[in-house]
Every structure is written in C-alpha cells, then in structure tokens.
Design a protein around this motif. Sequence first.
Motif, short mmCIF file in Angstrom:
data_model
loop_
_atom_site.label_atom_id
_atom_site.label_comp_id
_atom_site.label_asym_id
_atom_site.label_seq_id
_atom_site.Cartn_x
_atom_site.Cartn_y
_atom_site.Cartn_z
N GLN A 171 48.57 39.45 71.61
CA GLN A 171 49.45 39.42 72.78
C GLN A 171 50.74 38.68 72.47
N ASN A 172 50.64 37.62 71.73
CA ASN A 172 51.83 36.87 71.34
C ASN A 172 52.76 37.72 70.48
N ILE A 173 52.17 38.51 69.58
CA ILE A 173 52.96 39.39 68.72
C ILE A 173 53.66 40.45 69.57
N VAL A 174 52.95 41.01 70.55
CA VAL A 174 53.54 42.01 71.44
C VAL A 174 54.72 41.42 72.19
N GLU A 175 54.55 40.24 72.76
CA GLU A 175 55.62 39.63 73.55
C GLU A 175 56.83 39.30 72.68
N LYS A 176 56.61 38.79 71.48
CA LYS A 176 57.71 38.47 70.58
C LYS A 176 58.41 39.75 70.11
N SER A 177 57.65 40.82 69.92
CA SER A 177 58.23 42.11 69.52
C SER A 177 59.13 42.66 70.63
N LYS A 178 58.67 42.54 71.86
CA LYS A 178 59.47 42.99 73.00
C LYS A 178 60.77 42.19 73.11
N THR A 179 60.66 40.89 72.91
CA THR A 179 61.84 40.03 72.98
C THR A 179 62.87 40.44 71.93
N PHE A 180 62.38 40.72 70.72
CA PHE A 180 63.28 41.14 69.64
C PHE A 180 63.96 42.46 69.98
N VAL A 181 63.19 43.43 70.45
CA VAL A 181 63.75 44.75 70.77
C VAL A 181 64.76 44.63 71.91
N LYS A 183 66.56 42.14 72.68
CA LYS A 183 67.76 41.44 72.20
C LYS A 183 68.67 42.35 71.39
N ILE A 184 68.07 43.22 70.59
CA ILE A 184 68.87 44.07 69.71
C ILE A 184 69.27 45.39 70.38
N ALA A 185 68.61 45.75 71.47
CA ALA A 185 68.85 47.04 72.11
C ALA A 185 70.32 47.33 72.42
N PRO A 186 71.09 46.37 72.98
CA PRO A 186 72.50 46.67 73.28
C PRO A 186 73.31 47.02 72.04
N GLU A 187 72.89 46.51 70.88
CA GLU A 187 73.60 46.80 69.64
C GLU A 187 73.02 48.00 68.91
N ALA A 188 71.95 48.57 69.44
CA ALA A 188 71.28 49.70 68.78
C ALA A 188 71.14 50.87 69.74
N SER A 189 72.09 51.02 70.63
CA SER A 189 72.00 52.06 71.65
C SER A 189 72.01 53.47 71.06
N ARG A 190 72.54 53.60 69.86
CA ARG A 190 72.52 54.91 69.19
C ARG A 190 71.09 55.37 68.94
N TYR A 191 70.18 54.43 68.75
CA TYR A 191 68.80 54.74 68.41
C TYR A 191 67.83 54.52 69.57
N ILE A 192 68.08 53.50 70.38
CA ILE A 192 67.16 53.20 71.48
C ILE A 192 67.94 53.01 72.78
N GLY A 193 68.75 53.98 73.09
CA GLY A 193 69.61 53.89 74.27
C GLY A 193 68.92 54.26 75.57
N LYS A 194 67.67 54.73 75.49
CA LYS A 194 66.93 55.10 76.69
C LYS A 194 65.68 54.23 76.82
N ARG A 195 65.26 54.03 78.07
CA ARG A 195 64.10 53.18 78.32
C ARG A 195 62.86 53.66 77.58
N ARG A 196 62.65 54.97 77.53
CA ARG A 196 61.48 55.52 76.85
C ARG A 196 61.50 55.19 75.36
N LEU A 197 62.69 55.20 74.77
CA LEU A 197 62.80 54.87 73.34
C LEU A 197 62.58 53.39 73.10
N ILE A 198 62.98 52.57 74.06
CA ILE A 198 62.73 51.13 73.93
C ILE A 198 61.22 50.86 73.94
N LEU A 199 60.48 51.57 74.79
CA LEU A 199 59.02 51.43 74.80
C LEU A 199 58.41 51.77 73.45
N LYS A 200 58.91 52.85 72.84
CA LYS A 200 58.41 53.23 71.53
C LYS A 200 58.75 52.16 70.49
#
Length: 244
Positions: A171-181, A183-200
């Motif tokens: 669970q700790n790994i999941v939460e830290k992974s979400k935090t990382f994603v 944080k980087i999502a605004p700078e990686a919108s080309r790849y994860i610009g949609k909510r569904r892609l962020i979940l993946k």
Amino acid sequence: MNKLILCEGETDAILLSYYLGRTCGWRYVKNSPAGVNIQADKTCGESVNWYQRDGDYLLICAVGSKDRFHTFFDKKIAPPLKSSSAAVFSKIALVLDHDEDTEAEIVQRIREELALVARNALHNVWTMHEYQNGYGETQQLEFLLLIIPKNQEGALETLLLDAISEDAYDQNIVEKSKTFVDKIAPEASRYIGKRRLILKAYLGVTWAVQSPQKVFQFIDDQLRSVPWEKSKVIHQTFERILEI
C-alpha cells in the motif's frame, strides 16, 4: 451450456480468464463448441477465447474499448442469437469500467445498446431476459452487468491497485507511486494527459517498483504473476461473475 463474458480490453480478458481459471476451474481450449463461430478483429483490439469446464463452454471476448460494446454485440453476438433455433448462450455477463459516468447512466446506456438481451439490466445482479430468435421463438438467458470498481469512479486499474493495497507494505508503494505520477503528470501531458492514462501510470509505476526485473515483460505476464485469487477486493468485485 455456453456462457459469454464481454469486457472492454485485453487486460480485462486476461485477468478474468486467469481469475476464473484459478477459482472455478475453467481451462483454455483451442476449439469452440459446435455451431458457434465468433471471430476477433485484432485490428480493433478484439480478442476471442474459449474455456471449458466439464461439459460447459465459456467465451471471453474483449471488444476493443468501452465504446465498442454495441458494435461488437450487433456484429458478432446478435446474429447467432437470432439465427439459431436453440439458445446459443445461457448466461451473458458484461464487464466495463466505471470511469467518470454514474451507475445510472451506464445501466441506461447498456439497456438501450444491448436491448435484445439487456432491457432490464441491473448492476451486479443476474436478471432473466427473453428474446425472439429469427424463427419467432422465445429464448431465455441470464444477463449480468458488472461495473468496476463497484462503488467508486475508476477502471480496472483502480481495482487492481486496491487489491495490491491490501498488503500494508505494498500500500505504501502504491501511494508513493501515485504521488510521483501526480507530480510529473503536468510535465508529461503528451503521454498521460487523460485521467484514464494517469490510472494506468499508477499501476505501471507500482509494478515497476515491485518487479523491476519484469518491467519489459508483456502486461499478460505481469497479470498472471500475481495471485489475484487471494484478494478479498477482487473476490468481492467478481463474486457474481463466479456464478457464470
């Protein structure tokens, strides 16, 4: 008897086949039962695989996306239902992601798009349906609509992350992974610009940390390497599917 599960994509189909194989004894078979010939169009992301348990057959189909259930059903499933003088499937289950739609919206859409077999569909309930075949005869089958996750917005990835999080360490790994994603999502919108892609991405980063040596394996290898049959969350979600 023949049974049918329709799901969105290949990942869903792999998880369902793995889970039902481990929990209910369904095993993959190369040949379909006599009189039922449904083919996949791989260019559309479809897959068609048969499984057998004793004298029963189970067909698990990935239709390609959440917007292709209607098209797949009309082209691949409705014709044999209408042309056969016998019941082709005794049970049909449809599994689709909750995403950001309400349960009521999803139920109404499926009732309209799959009216032949789902006019009275309810979420997570097997309901009896009657339909007319091409000979004017009345046939019956049971229909199940399963929206995942059951009680929240999200998709299959949300369910898998919840199952992984049953272990406090993971669970700790999941939460830290979400935090990382996040944080980087605004700078990686080309790849994860949609909510569904962020979940993946949440799931992908979690798996990369849990199994770094398997990062370059295909998704089906990753899915089959986790004992999902031990998960309470998965069992609660797929409880009605087990009745197929």
